[in-house]
Design an enzyme around this catalytic site. Sequence first.
Site, PDB file in Angstrom:
ATOM      1  N   ASN A 160      -1.730  13.829 -35.042  1.00  0.00           N
ATOM      2  CA  ASN A 160      -3.036  13.618 -34.718  1.00  0.00           C
ATOM      3  C   ASN A 160      -3.041  13.904 -33.265  1.00  0.00           C
ATOM      4  O   ASN A 160      -2.266  12.991 -32.354  1.00  0.00           O
ATOM      5  CB  ASN A 160      -3.415  11.910 -34.964  1.00  0.00           C
ATOM      6  CG  ASN A 160      -4.844  11.614 -34.496  1.00  0.00           C
ATOM      7  OD1 ASN A 160      -5.497  12.597 -34.079  1.00  0.00           O
ATOM      8  ND2 ASN A 160      -5.187  10.469 -34.429  1.00  0.00           N
ATOM      9  N   TRP A 161      -3.784  14.931 -32.893  1.00  0.00           N
ATOM     10  CA  TRP A 161      -3.599  15.568 -31.459  1.00  0.00           C
ATOM     11  C   TRP A 161      -4.778  14.875 -30.644  1.00  0.00           C
ATOM     12  O   TRP A 161      -4.759  14.834 -29.471  1.00  0.00           O
ATOM     13  CB  TRP A 161      -3.781  16.923 -31.639  1.00  0.00           C
ATOM     14  CG  TRP A 161      -2.724  17.754 -32.022  1.00  0.00           C
ATOM     15  CD1 TRP A 161      -1.740  17.403 -32.549  1.00  0.00           C
ATOM     16  CD2 TRP A 161      -2.518  19.105 -32.255  1.00  0.00           C
ATOM     17  NE1 TRP A 161      -0.714  18.075 -32.795  1.00  0.00           N
ATOM     18  CE2 TRP A 161      -1.422  19.356 -32.686  1.00  0.00           C
ATOM     19  CE3 TRP A 161      -3.629  20.153 -31.859  1.00  0.00           C
ATOM     20  CZ2 TRP A 161      -1.114  20.674 -33.090  1.00  0.00           C
ATOM     21  CZ3 TRP A 161      -3.106  21.655 -32.059  1.00  0.00           C
ATOM     22  CH2 TRP A 161      -2.035  21.889 -32.609  1.00  0.00           C
ATOM     23  N   LYS A 162      -5.724  14.049 -31.273  1.00  0.00           N
ATOM     24  CA  LYS A 162      -6.965  13.586 -30.614  1.00  0.00           C
ATOM     25  C   LYS A 162      -7.700  14.205 -29.676  1.00  0.00           C
ATOM     26  O   LYS A 162      -7.707  15.387 -30.175  1.00  0.00           O
ATOM     27  CB  LYS A 162      -6.200  12.342 -29.935  1.00  0.00           C
ATOM     28  CG  LYS A 162      -5.408  11.370 -30.699  1.00  0.00           C
ATOM     29  CD  LYS A 162      -5.019  10.031 -30.132  1.00  0.00           C
ATOM     30  CE  LYS A 162      -4.144   9.443 -31.147  1.00  0.00           C
ATOM     31  NZ  LYS A 162      -3.715   7.920 -30.538  1.00  0.00           N
ATOM     32  N   HIS A 195      -9.510   5.440 -37.907  1.00  0.00           N
ATOM     33  CA  HIS A 195      -8.657   5.220 -36.695  1.00  0.00           C
ATOM     34  C   HIS A 195      -9.163   4.279 -35.656  1.00  0.00           C
ATOM     35  O   HIS A 195     -10.405   4.219 -35.343  1.00  0.00           O
ATOM     36  CB  HIS A 195      -8.453   6.521 -36.099  1.00  0.00           C
ATOM     37  CG  HIS A 195      -7.253   6.384 -35.137  1.00  0.00           C
ATOM     38  ND1 HIS A 195      -7.354   5.876 -33.743  1.00  0.00           N
ATOM     39  CD2 HIS A 195      -5.943   7.111 -35.093  1.00  0.00           C
ATOM     40  CE1 HIS A 195      -6.282   6.149 -33.460  1.00  0.00           C
ATOM     41  NE2 HIS A 195      -5.506   6.730 -34.365  1.00  0.00           N
ATOM     42  N   GLU A 229      -9.205   3.888 -32.416  1.00  0.00           N
ATOM     43  CA  GLU A 229     -10.017   4.588 -31.499  1.00  0.00           C
ATOM     44  C   GLU A 229     -11.429   4.752 -31.865  1.00  0.00           C
ATOM     45  O   GLU A 229     -12.446   4.474 -30.931  1.00  0.00           O
ATOM     46  CB  GLU A 229      -9.198   5.704 -30.959  1.00  0.00           C
ATOM     47  CG  GLU A 229      -8.141   5.542 -29.984  1.00  0.00           C
ATOM     48  CD  GLU A 229      -6.927   6.566 -30.140  1.00  0.00           C
ATOM     49  OE1 GLU A 229      -7.257   7.493 -30.398  1.00  0.00           O
ATOM     50  OE2 GLU A 229      -5.966   6.311 -29.779  1.00  0.00           O
ATOM     51  N   GLU A 240      -1.365   1.216 -38.499  1.00  0.00           N
ATOM     52  CA  GLU A 240      -1.442   1.617 -37.066  1.00  0.00           C
ATOM     53  C   GLU A 240      -1.768   0.297 -36.455  1.00  0.00           C
ATOM     54  O   GLU A 240      -2.890   0.069 -35.867  1.00  0.00           O
ATOM     55  CB  GLU A 240      -2.260   2.749 -36.666  1.00  0.00           C
ATOM     56  CG  GLU A 240      -2.159   4.047 -37.337  1.00  0.00           C
ATOM     57  CD  GLU A 240      -2.267   5.271 -36.453  1.00  0.00           C
ATOM     58  OE1 GLU A 240      -1.570   5.998 -36.257  1.00  0.00           O
ATOM     59  OE2 GLU A 240      -3.601   5.184 -36.088  1.00  0.00           O
ATOM     60  N   GLY A 290      -0.119   4.331 -28.452  1.00  0.00           N
ATOM     61  CA  GLY A 290      -0.292   4.799 -27.056  1.00  0.00           C
ATOM     62  C   GLY A 290       0.430   3.852 -25.962  1.00  0.00           C
ATOM     63  O   GLY A 290       0.070   4.193 -24.868  1.00  0.00           O
ATOM     64  N   SER A 315       3.414   4.666 -31.542  1.00  0.00           N
ATOM     65  CA  SER A 315       4.432   5.054 -30.534  1.00  0.00           C
ATOM     66  C   SER A 315       5.577   5.599 -31.183  1.00  0.00           C
ATOM     67  O   SER A 315       6.711   5.078 -30.738  1.00  0.00           O
ATOM     68  CB  SER A 315       4.774   3.618 -29.439  1.00  0.00           C
ATOM     69  OG  SER A 315       3.498   3.597 -28.637  1.00  0.00           O
ATOM     70  N   GLY A 355       0.742  10.305 -32.634  1.00  0.00           N
ATOM     71  CA  GLY A 355      -0.045  10.668 -31.666  1.00  0.00           C
ATOM     72  C   GLY A 355       0.615  11.420 -30.385  1.00  0.00           C
ATOM     73  O   GLY A 355       0.973  12.800 -30.436  1.00  0.00           O
ATOM     74  N   GLY A 356       0.858  10.664 -29.257  1.00  0.00           N
ATOM     75  CA  GLY A 356       1.608  11.432 -28.112  1.00  0.00           C
ATOM     76  C   GLY A 356       2.642  12.436 -28.609  1.00  0.00           C
ATOM     77  O   GLY A 356       2.673  13.394 -27.798  1.00  0.00           O
TER      78      GLY A 356
END
Length: 252
Positions: free
Chosen positions: A9-11, A94, A96, A166, A172, A212, A233-234
């Site tokens: 998930n590149w956000k 999600h 966010e 999640e 993150g 993470s 993510g990251g």
Amino acid sequence: MRKKVIIGNWKMNNDKQETENLLLNLKNKTWNKEIEVKVSPSFVNLEYAQKILKNSPVEVVAQNMHYEEKGAFTGEISYKMLKSINVNSVIIGHSERRTLFYENDDTIKRKIKTALDNEMKVIFCFGESLEDRKEKRHIKIISKQLDVITNGLKINQWNQIILAYEPVWAIGTGLNATPEQAQEIHKHVRKEIATTFNKNLADSVQILYGGSLKPNNSKEIFFQPDIDGGLIGGASLSFEDFYSIIRSIDKN
Ligand code: 13P
């Protein structure tokens, strides 16, 4: 037998050039065919990503969509637009979106209904906050979040669903859930599905962990019996890290 899944998930990251670099690298690599690998670039790069990934097993997934088909919703994207460029999966719920963009259960439910009614696959995210965990009400919160998807869902729609646990406190932050903490929740989720629907179904749903995930912790987490992969993510922004996470599930 549930297939393993790895989703990046590149956000709101990666411009066109960065998208190209990452995907060309990925396209050159191989892994066990049984592992489903998906990436979720920003809306503006979805079509370009599709083009780069032509003839590759990697699927392109949207990060969000509106529940209406079209209309006066400035800045929004519909399932029809996604499907018209052959994007058939979408991340919904999600944390966010819930916290930064105020999506509530009602919005999430509507989005899921629209996606399912239009033959799209939903990657449904859920997870507790740090306060929920500290107050030991995480299981209750998760059951409530799951209700949004299970309530009213028909058995034959479950093959359009991938669940992603999640925990908000792990997203993150560099602080991942321990393999035991994640396994406890995944097991609980299967138990709930078995109670509401049936055991066969509960055993067949793919449930991913996200929060993470890194090359140095993924193997241990993926090794848990009820964890079928990860939503990353990251670490998915670095080709080396993302590929190394794919390899870590490959060896399990
Ligand atoms: P991080 O891997 O950066 O913690 O993000 C997880 C996530 O939110 C994936 O959807």
